[in-house]
Design a protein around this motif. Structure first.
Motif, PDB file in Angstrom:
ATOM      1  N   UNK A 196       0.845  -1.197   0.000  1.00 19.36           N
ATOM      2  CA  UNK A 196       0.000   0.000   0.000  1.00 19.36           C
ATOM      3  C   UNK A 196       0.871   1.234   0.000  1.00 19.36           C
ATOM      4  N   UNK A 197       0.800   2.004  -1.062  1.00 15.56           N
ATOM      5  CA  UNK A 197       1.555   3.246  -1.105  1.00 15.56           C
ATOM      6  C   UNK A 197       0.952   4.259  -0.154  1.00 15.56           C
ATOM      7  N   UNK A 198       1.820   4.895   0.630  1.00 15.24           N
ATOM      8  CA  UNK A 198       1.379   6.106   1.315  1.00 15.24           C
ATOM      9  C   UNK A 198       1.339   7.225   0.295  1.00 15.24           C
ATOM     10  N   UNK A 199       0.366   8.108   0.409  1.00 15.18           N
ATOM     11  CA  UNK A 199       0.316   9.207  -0.564  1.00 15.18           C
ATOM     12  C   UNK A 199       0.567  10.554   0.108  1.00 15.18           C
TER      13      UNK A 199
END
Lengths: 155, 155
Positions: free
Chosen positions: A152-155
């Motif tokens: 899960x990419x942090x944005x």
């Protein structure tokens, strides 16, 4: 790979296979030589050119399905599960248009789900865009240990 | 592939290469045979076993860098860019621990960024977890046409 799961790649024959992204892969073994006692799962990747009449592949899927394996199938490949009769009575999804699905005459339209990824018993199906959740569901079905937050990419 | 960009995979030699996930790939060509006039970019995938002393690879990266190519490098592979001197004065990231970075003695620690993906001019670097944004940045740098929403799962 996080899950530490041994993977065997399987080809219809032992010629190199070039995917749509241009990567040429060598299968570890061929479909005739897979020992069904040694596998607990089958992963079918997506394909742009749907293999239409590969009896050998359909028969292989049928055999795997009778063995209580986890079967995970993404993008267009659930059409192979439908042809093998594996989706009968199961909730599923597939990365094909409704028109394609109907024309193929192999899908039970009533059990189609608009979800990106669906698990029904031993069968996991996904549309291409659901690739990360698809991996997560498969990892969970196989009781692998992995850090899902890694994906899960942090944005 | 959405972007319709021709891809050539390059090996140090023409033997099959097995990645950490167990997929065995055949390079399309070898490093000695790449025509630098025919490429506009170089993508370095991640690797678990960092190639420590591959002069041939480092020299290749140096040559590509002088050619105004886009260079995109993910996971541990930015260490190869650092060794080639390509990161000098550039903001960058890398999928290595600070200890590893310092031990290697090739990184300018002051220019390291905690961002998952960094673009500085022609150089794109990323930590492994940033793989989707990494692809997006590379596609944008190459002016490819693609639907970035395809890669975003709805939850």
């Amino acid at each position: 790979m996080q899950g530490q799961k041994p993977v065997v790649t399987v080809g219809l024959s032992n010629v190199p296979i070039t995917g749509e992204a241009g990567l040429t892969c060598m299968p570890d073994t061929i479909i005739d030589e897979v020992n069904l006692e040694e596998i607990d799962s089958l992963l079918l990747p997506g394909c742009m050119d749907i293999i239409m009449n590969e009896d050998k592949l359909i028969n292989f899927i049928k055999k795997v399905a009778t063995n209580e394996c986890i079967i995970a199938s993404i993008s267009s490949s659930p059409i192979l599960l439908a042809k093998a009769g594996v989706l009968k009575g199961k909730k599923y999804t597939v990365g094909l248009t409704k028109e394609c699905m109907i024309q193929s005459e192999v899908f039970e339209m009533a059990n189609f789900s608009e979800e990106l990824v669906v698990r029904d018993g031993n069968i996991i199906t996904a549309r291409g865009r659901g690739f990360i959740r698809f991996g997560k569901y498969l990892g969970e079905a196989l009781n692998l240990t992995f850090d899902e937050n890694w994906y899960k990419e942090r944005t």
